[in-house]
Structures are given as structure tokens and as C-alpha cells.
Scaffold this active site. Structure first.
Site, PDB file in Angstrom:
ATOM      1  N   ASN A   1       0.831  -1.211   0.000  1.00 17.45           N
ATOM      2  CA  ASN A   1       0.000   0.000   0.000  1.00 17.45           C
ATOM      3  C   ASN A   1       0.859   1.252   0.000  1.00 17.45           C
ATOM      4  O   ASN A   1       1.969   1.264   0.538  1.00 17.45           O
ATOM      5  CB  ASN A   1      -0.938  -0.001   1.213  1.00 17.45           C
ATOM      6  CG  ASN A   1      -1.844  -1.218   1.209  1.00 17.45           C
ATOM      7  OD1 ASN A   1      -1.985  -1.873   0.176  1.00 17.45           O
ATOM      8  ND2 ASN A   1      -2.453  -1.528   2.335  1.00 17.45           N
TER       9      ASN A   1
ATOM     10  N   HIS B   1       5.746  -0.731  -2.906  1.00 17.26           N
ATOM     11  CA  HIS B   1       5.351  -0.028  -4.138  1.00 17.26           C
ATOM     12  C   HIS B   1       5.491   1.489  -3.988  1.00 17.26           C
ATOM     13  O   HIS B   1       4.795   2.246  -4.663  1.00 17.26           O
ATOM     14  CB  HIS B   1       3.912  -0.408  -4.530  1.00 17.26           C
ATOM     15  CG  HIS B   1       3.800  -1.834  -5.013  1.00 17.26           C
ATOM     16  ND1 HIS B   1       2.631  -2.547  -5.004  1.00 17.26           N
ATOM     17  CD2 HIS B   1       4.737  -2.674  -5.529  1.00 17.26           C
ATOM     18  CE1 HIS B   1       2.852  -3.768  -5.482  1.00 17.26           C
ATOM     19  NE2 HIS B   1       4.119  -3.874  -5.799  1.00 17.26           N
TER      20      HIS B   1
ATOM     21  N   CYS C   1       9.274  15.429  -8.593  1.00 18.16           N
ATOM     22  CA  CYS C   1       9.415  16.097  -9.889  1.00 18.16           C
ATOM     23  C   CYS C   1      10.097  15.149 -10.871  1.00 18.16           C
ATOM     24  O   CYS C   1      11.127  14.547 -10.547  1.00 18.16           O
ATOM     25  CB  CYS C   1      10.229  17.381  -9.736  1.00 18.16           C
ATOM     26  SG  CYS C   1      10.607  18.140 -11.338  1.00 18.16           S
TER      27      CYS C   1
ATOM     28  N   CYS D   1      13.712  17.234 -11.774  1.00 17.25           N
ATOM     29  CA  CYS D   1      14.802  17.480 -10.809  1.00 17.25           C
ATOM     30  C   CYS D   1      14.698  16.597  -9.562  1.00 17.25           C
ATOM     31  O   CYS D   1      15.528  16.710  -8.666  1.00 17.25           O
ATOM     32  CB  CYS D   1      14.833  18.956 -10.413  1.00 17.25           C
ATOM     33  SG  CYS D   1      13.483  19.441  -9.319  1.00 17.25           S
TER      34      CYS D   1
ATOM     35  N   CYS E   1       6.467  21.361 -10.576  1.00 16.44           N
ATOM     36  CA  CYS E   1       7.531  21.700  -9.625  1.00 16.44           C
ATOM     37  C   CYS E   1       7.939  23.162  -9.851  1.00 16.44           C
ATOM     38  O   CYS E   1       7.654  23.731 -10.917  1.00 16.44           O
ATOM     39  CB  CYS E   1       8.711  20.769  -9.924  1.00 16.44           C
ATOM     40  SG  CYS E   1      10.209  21.087  -8.996  1.00 16.44           S
TER      41      CYS E   1
ATOM     42  N   CYS F   1      10.681  24.063 -10.704  1.00 14.35           N
ATOM     43  CA  CYS F   1      11.578  24.054 -11.872  1.00 14.35           C
ATOM     44  C   CYS F   1      10.791  23.921 -13.179  1.00 14.35           C
ATOM     45  O   CYS F   1      11.364  23.984 -14.259  1.00 14.35           O
ATOM     46  CB  CYS F   1      12.608  22.932 -11.753  1.00 14.35           C
ATOM     47  SG  CYS F   1      11.969  21.306 -12.217  1.00 14.35           S
TER      48      CYS F   1
ATOM     49  N   THR G   1      -4.297  -9.133   0.930  1.00  9.68           N
ATOM     50  CA  THR G   1      -3.735  -9.056  -0.435  1.00  9.68           C
ATOM     51  C   THR G   1      -4.229 -10.216  -1.278  1.00  9.68           C
ATOM     52  O   THR G   1      -4.343 -11.337  -0.787  1.00  9.68           O
ATOM     53  CB  THR G   1      -2.185  -9.014  -0.437  1.00  9.68           C
ATOM     54  OG1 THR G   1      -1.734  -9.008  -1.801  1.00  9.68           O
ATOM     55  CG2 THR G   1      -1.545 -10.173   0.301  1.00  9.68           C
ATOM     56  N   SER G   2      -4.502  -9.898  -2.552  1.00 12.49           N
ATOM     57  CA  SER G   2      -4.944 -10.950  -3.471  1.00 12.49           C
ATOM     58  C   SER G   2      -3.752 -11.826  -3.880  1.00 12.49           C
ATOM     59  O   SER G   2      -3.939 -12.883  -4.479  1.00 12.49           O
ATOM     60  CB  SER G   2      -5.595 -10.330  -4.721  1.00 12.49           C
ATOM     61  OG  SER G   2      -4.673  -9.459  -5.346  1.00 12.49           O
TER      62      SER G   2
ATOM     63  N   ALA H   1      -9.969  -7.692   8.084  1.00 14.98           N
ATOM     64  CA  ALA H   1      -8.748  -7.452   8.860  1.00 14.98           C
ATOM     65  C   ALA H   1      -9.020  -6.806  10.219  1.00 14.98           C
ATOM     66  O   ALA H   1      -8.429  -7.218  11.227  1.00 14.98           O
ATOM     67  CB  ALA H   1      -7.794  -6.577   8.047  1.00 14.98           C
TER      68      ALA H   1
END
Ligand code: OAD
Length: 293
Positions: free
Chosen positions: A136, A153, A161, A164, A182, A184, A222-223, A266
């Protein structure tokens, strides 16, 4: 196995003990079995030295965050290859921001931990659980109090950004213009893993180490169909650990890799496991002894 017994015998038992005759409530084989499994999980946790958890979207559904697969899942509404693949983001960042990232930001910015997250945090406070490996990106394990969380993940807490690499806290990002930029001028993207991207090397490396070193892995919500995350329980099992699943549905791990599946949500299951574990190892006994004055 449980569902086989449930469908085969539950209606017969309820006919033998019609409502009214059975004093409290109709016979429910799943619940009887569930009580046993909860006790077993608490005993296994009490006996285990190194416990780790692998979590997925299912642990956050009770916080109002939709899962990816199954009923109400994101991939029921969207094709992941069109909005969650790095190529799709590179081709049209505004489209991915408008369809996926904006919606996720609205949900994740305000989500709070539920009893499932809090249960894992309690296991850490009890000295039982050390590391949570999570797929997650919502940051809810840290918000609940777990201190060693591997974000397999990546994270949605930050935007990065593309030019940068400067990072911005997602909550603070102004989305009045899409895609947000950003200072920049580069485009911001979630600091999370899109399909087609590599798993952060340190997360993968540490997860494999921890999976091979634990003696009990809790696999929650989780699957177990996305690799390489789904490989972690396999590594744990091959290294001699017990694997305990908590999920209202069966997964490819069930009966193959998991020692047992506690079929439930859960939040409820974690509350019950922690309560049982506290009976075996009362919280006071787990506190660090005070130094004598
Ligand atoms: P999935 O959406 O694939 O699976 C969610 C699982 O949670 C299912 O097995 C459900 O049965 C279970 N579940 C639902 N509600 C639950 C509850 N209250 N308590 C316990 N379990 C519950 O989510 P993940 O397995 O996390 O990757 O998906 C893995 C990866 O696929 C994600 O990290 C994401 C996705 O595409 C990327 O975006 C790279």
C-alpha cells in the site's frame, strides 16, 4: 475446506436446531472454526520469535480506500494499463492525474488507520511484530504506529518532480492546475511505483531478507497476484516460517503456501487475535521492567 463444510452441513444443522430451539443464535460453522483459528493464530504469534506482516489493499478498505481487484475495485472501473502504467503517465500525465491521481489524493489525504492497521501496531508495541512489508502507498501503517514499514510499491505521501526529483508532500500539492508542476517547471508524479517500473531496490532487497529470516508471516488483505510482492510469503514458507492469511476470500496462497486462512475482515480479525494474545501474554508482562531506584 471451511466453505465445503459450511455449505454442506450448515443448513442441515440449522434444520436440526431450528431458531428458537437453539438458545442464542443459529449454528454457524464458519464462526466456530474462526474462533479456533483466532486462538491458533494467537498461540502461533506467542510462540514465534520473529514475526513480519505483508499487507495489501484489503487492510485499508475499512479506512474507505478502495481495493484494486474484486467488487468495488479500481480495476473494475479502469484499465490499469491505461492509467496506472508508466507509459500511460509519460504519454498523457494530465489524463492520469485527472482520472486516477486526483481521486487517490482526495481519499488518501483524509484516510485514517482502522482496527487492522492498529492491530498490527499493537503487535509491534507488544514486542511481537517488527517489520511490515506493505504494497500500500497510503501511509496508514506508519500513522497507526508501526515504525519499520517497507513500502514495496513506494508512497503516495510524496510527489516527485520528473525533472529534478524534488519532493513535495502530497497533502500540500496544489491541484488547481493539472498536472501540478515543480518550481523548476517539471511535472509532478506520485513517488510510487507505476506498472512497468522497478520495485525500489532497497525495498525489494530488505523484504527478501526479512521474509527469509522470519518465523511467522501474517499476510493481510492481499490478493497475492502481483509479483514480486506475492513471492514474499513463498520465500518465508521455503525458509521454514508459518504463513497465516487474513482475508475474506481465498487467494493463490491459500492451501498452497499458507498454513491457514482466517476468513474475515482485517479489523475484526486483528482485534480478536490481539485480545487472545493479551490473554496468553498480558500487556503488563510485556512491558520493559522499570529500573530500580
Ligand atoms: P487487491 O485489490 O488485488 O486485493 C485486495 C485483497 O484484499 C483481496 O484479496 C480481498 O479479498 C481482500 N480484502 C478486501 N477487504 C478486506 C478486508 N476488510 N480485510 C482483509 N482483506 C480484505 O490488492 P493488493 O493485493 O494489494 O500495485 O494488490 C497488489 C497490487 O496490485 C497493488 O499494490 C497495486 C495493484 O495493482 C501497483 O499499483 C503497482
Amino acid at each position: 475446506m471451511v466453505s465445503f463444510f459450511k455449505t454442506k452441513y450448515e443448513s442441515i444443522l440449522n434444520r436440526i436446531f431450528p431458531s428458537g430451539f437453539y438458545p442464542t443464535r443459529p449454528f454457524n460453522l464458519n464462526e466456530v472454526h474462526m474462533d479456533d483459528l483466532i486462538k491458533k493464530a494467537a498461540e502461533d504469534l506467542a510462540a514465534a520469535g520473529k514475526v513480519t506482516a505483508l499487507t495489501g489493499a484489503g487492510i485499508s478498505t475499512e479506512s474507505g480506500i478502495p481495493p484494486f481487484r474484486g467488487k468495488g475495485g479500481l480495476w473494475e472501473r479502469f484499465d490499469p494499463m491505461e492509467i496506472a502504467h508508466i507509459d500511460a503517465f509519460m504519454k498523457d500525465p494530465a489524463k492520469v492525474w485527472n482520472i486516477l491521481v486526483k481521486e487517490m489524493k482526495a481519499i488518501v489525504d483524509t484516510a485514517t488507520p482502522n482496527d487492522g492497521h492498529k492491530g498490527l501496531a499493537k503487535l509491534e508495541a507488544m514486542g511481537k511484530l517488527k517489520t511490515v512489508i506493505t504494497q500500500n502507498i497510503d501511509g496508514l501503517h506508519q500513522a497507526a504506529g508501526n515504525t519499520d514499514v517497507i513500502e514495496f510499491h513506494g508512497t503516495f505521501a510524496w510527489q516527485r518532480c520528473m525533472d529534478c526529483s524534488r519532493k513535495y508532500e502530497t497533502r500540500e500539492v496544489d491541484i488547481s492546475k493539472i498536472p501540478p508542476l515543480c518550481i523548476c517547471g517539471g511535472i509532478l508524479r506520485p513517488d510510487a511505483v507505476f506498472f512497468g517500473e522497478m520495485i525500489p531496490q532497497d525495498a525489494l532487497w530488505r523484504s527478501r531478507q526479512i521474509a527469509s529470516d522470519c518465523d511467522l508471516m501474517l499476510v493481510v488483505g492481499t490478493s497475492a497476484v502481483v509479483q514480486p510482492a506475492a513471492l514474499m510469503p513463498v520465500i518465508a514458507k521455503e525458509s521454514g516460517a508459518k504463513v497465516v492469511e487474513i482475508n475474506p476470500e481465498r487467494t493463490p496462497l491459500t492451501d498452497e503456501i499458507s498454513d491457514y486462512l482466517i476468513m474475515g475482515e482485517a479489523g475484526d480479525v486483528m482485534n480478536r487475535i490481539v485480545a487472545e494474545l493479551e490473554k496468553i501474554s498480558p500487556p503488563a508482562a510485556l512491558e520493559t521492567p522499570r529500573t530500580q531506584s
